[in-house]
Design a protein around this motif. Structure first.
Motif, mmCIF file in Angstrom:
data_model
loop_
_atom_site.group_PDB
_atom_site.id
_atom_site.type_symbol
_atom_site.label_atom_id
_atom_site.label_comp_id
_atom_site.label_asym_id
_atom_site.label_seq_id
_atom_site.Cartn_x
_atom_site.Cartn_y
_atom_site.Cartn_z
ATOM 1 N N LYS A 195 -3.897 -5.294 -9.882
ATOM 2 C CA LYS A 195 -4.083 -4.161 -8.972
ATOM 3 C C LYS A 195 -3.272 -4.315 -7.686
ATOM 4 N N ASN A 196 -2.445 -5.354 -7.624
ATOM 5 C CA ASN A 196 -1.609 -5.620 -6.441
ATOM 6 C C ASN A 196 -2.436 -5.746 -5.165
ATOM 7 N N ILE A 197 -3.620 -6.336 -5.298
ATOM 8 C CA ILE A 197 -4.464 -6.598 -4.133
ATOM 9 C C ILE A 197 -4.047 -7.949 -3.557
ATOM 10 N N PRO A 198 -3.537 -7.984 -2.334
ATOM 11 C CA PRO A 198 -3.077 -9.263 -1.771
ATOM 12 C C PRO A 198 -4.248 -10.218 -1.529
ATOM 13 N N PHE A 199 -4.100 -11.453 -1.973
ATOM 14 C CA PHE A 199 -5.151 -12.439 -1.779
ATOM 15 C C PHE A 199 -4.560 -13.842 -1.869
#
Length: 339
Positions: free
Chosen positions: A165-169
């Motif tokens: 989901k291209n969620i930066p973490f």
């Protein structure tokens, strides 16, 4: 609208010049007709640039202003301009470095100008503040751990879901053994004796076991105001995990919308050690009261700290006897209160 061409012989994915391009183009694109020209650019860098990009060694262009981003790049023969601006993004650390022709020279700092000893103008770099939020995630669990079921598989699944989901973490996994083939942004970091120091800095503590006898890591997270991501094992009810309030309880099959994790819960949580101590005292027997030294004051510790007089760490909920002046300092610093 004046035409501006920005030229550099190459661009990397990241770097000072690359960041200058991203910000300059984004902040100036509504004022000027900007085109970026380069011989070489990575696709992920090209996707970030908000103006027209021409990847060519010999472009044919006309412009009002040509901005050369590297001090020793030759001006491409096919570009005609009215004004030649050269930028200097470095300090002179090699004697062979020199600055080619220009009408205007712009240094990005006074340090750069001083090192080259030029009459150029100093214009600090522009920066557009990011609106993105990156999650910092911590997990503390044994791997492998048959008693925890599919914990490791779920950890791997959650990391992959975030990446998809291209969620930066960034995820730090504290474990006695490493997760095999860790995905992007997931780091095996071994073990530590004070996991709370890391948990309290995180957005989330993750625990995805089939079952837990207690789960200290969840308690350590909640006590320190860090939200949890956990599966619905029975102990979560006893520890007071509330879905959407102090964390997220996700299904064992991992079928959920990972985007909701972007909303990190903020909450208050209390855990009282006193009734637990009292229960143990019923089993062990009431301990005799310690004799007070003349003038000593009893302090109930409210925050963990290292006591230099006692030469040991003391824990929240513990009661200690200290000198009056020491008591004043402990209460002033917020480590305890007089009994």
């Amino acid at each position: 609208m004046d035409k501006v061409v920005i030229y550099t012989s190459y661009l990397y994915r990241i770097g000072g010049i690359e960041t200058w391009v991203y910000n300059f183009c984004d902040l100036m694109k509504d004022k000027y007709d900007i085109t970026l020209v380069t011989k070489s650019i990575p696709k992920n860098a090209r996707d970030k640039i908000s103006v027209k990009v021409i990847e060519s060694a010999n472009p044919v262009l006309e412009c009002d202003s040509l901005i050369m981003l590297r001090i020793m790049d030759e001006v491409p023969r096919g570009i005609t301009y009215k004004k030649l601006i050269r930028t200097c993004h470095a300090c002179k650390v090699k004697p062979e470095w020199h600055i080619l022709d220009y009408d205007y020279l712009v240094h990005v700092s006074k340090a750069s100008k001083k090192s080259f000893q030029t009459n150029g103008k100093v214009i600090h770099n522009m920066l557009k503040k990011s609106e993105s939020e990156a999650l910092m995630i911590v997990s503390a669990t044994r791997i492998p751990a048959p008693d925890k079921g599919k914990n490791a598989e779920r950890i791997l699944k959650l990391a992959n879901m975030l990446n998809e989901k291209n969620i930066p973490f960034i995820w730090f996994n504290f474990s006695d053994n490493a997760l095999v083939n860790p995905p992007k942004n997931f780091f095996n970091v071994g073990t530590t004796d004070d996991i709370q120091a890391y948990i309290k800095k995180a957005d989330y503590l993750v625990q995805l076991s089939d079952a837990e006898g207690f789960c200290y890591s969840i308690l350590e997270a909640l006590v320190n105001g860090t939200a949890v991501i956990c599966t619905p094992f029975e102990t979560t009810k006893e520890l007071g995990v509330k879905n959407g309030i102090n964390g997220y309880i996700i299904p064992f099959d991992m079928d959920f919308d990972v985007n909701k994790l972007l909303k990190v819960p903020k909450f208050d949580y209390e855990w009282d050690n006193e009734p637990l101590i009292a229960e143990w005292e019923k089993i062990l027997g009431k301990p005799p009261k310690r004799k007070k030294k003349t003038g000593d004051i009893e302090i109930k510790v409210t925050r963990d700290y290292y006591d230099t007089d006692l030469k040991r760490g003391v824990r929240s909920g513990e009661r200690i006897m200290v000198r009056p002046e020491r008591a004043d300092k402990i209460t002033y610093l917020g480590y305890g209160e007089r009994v």
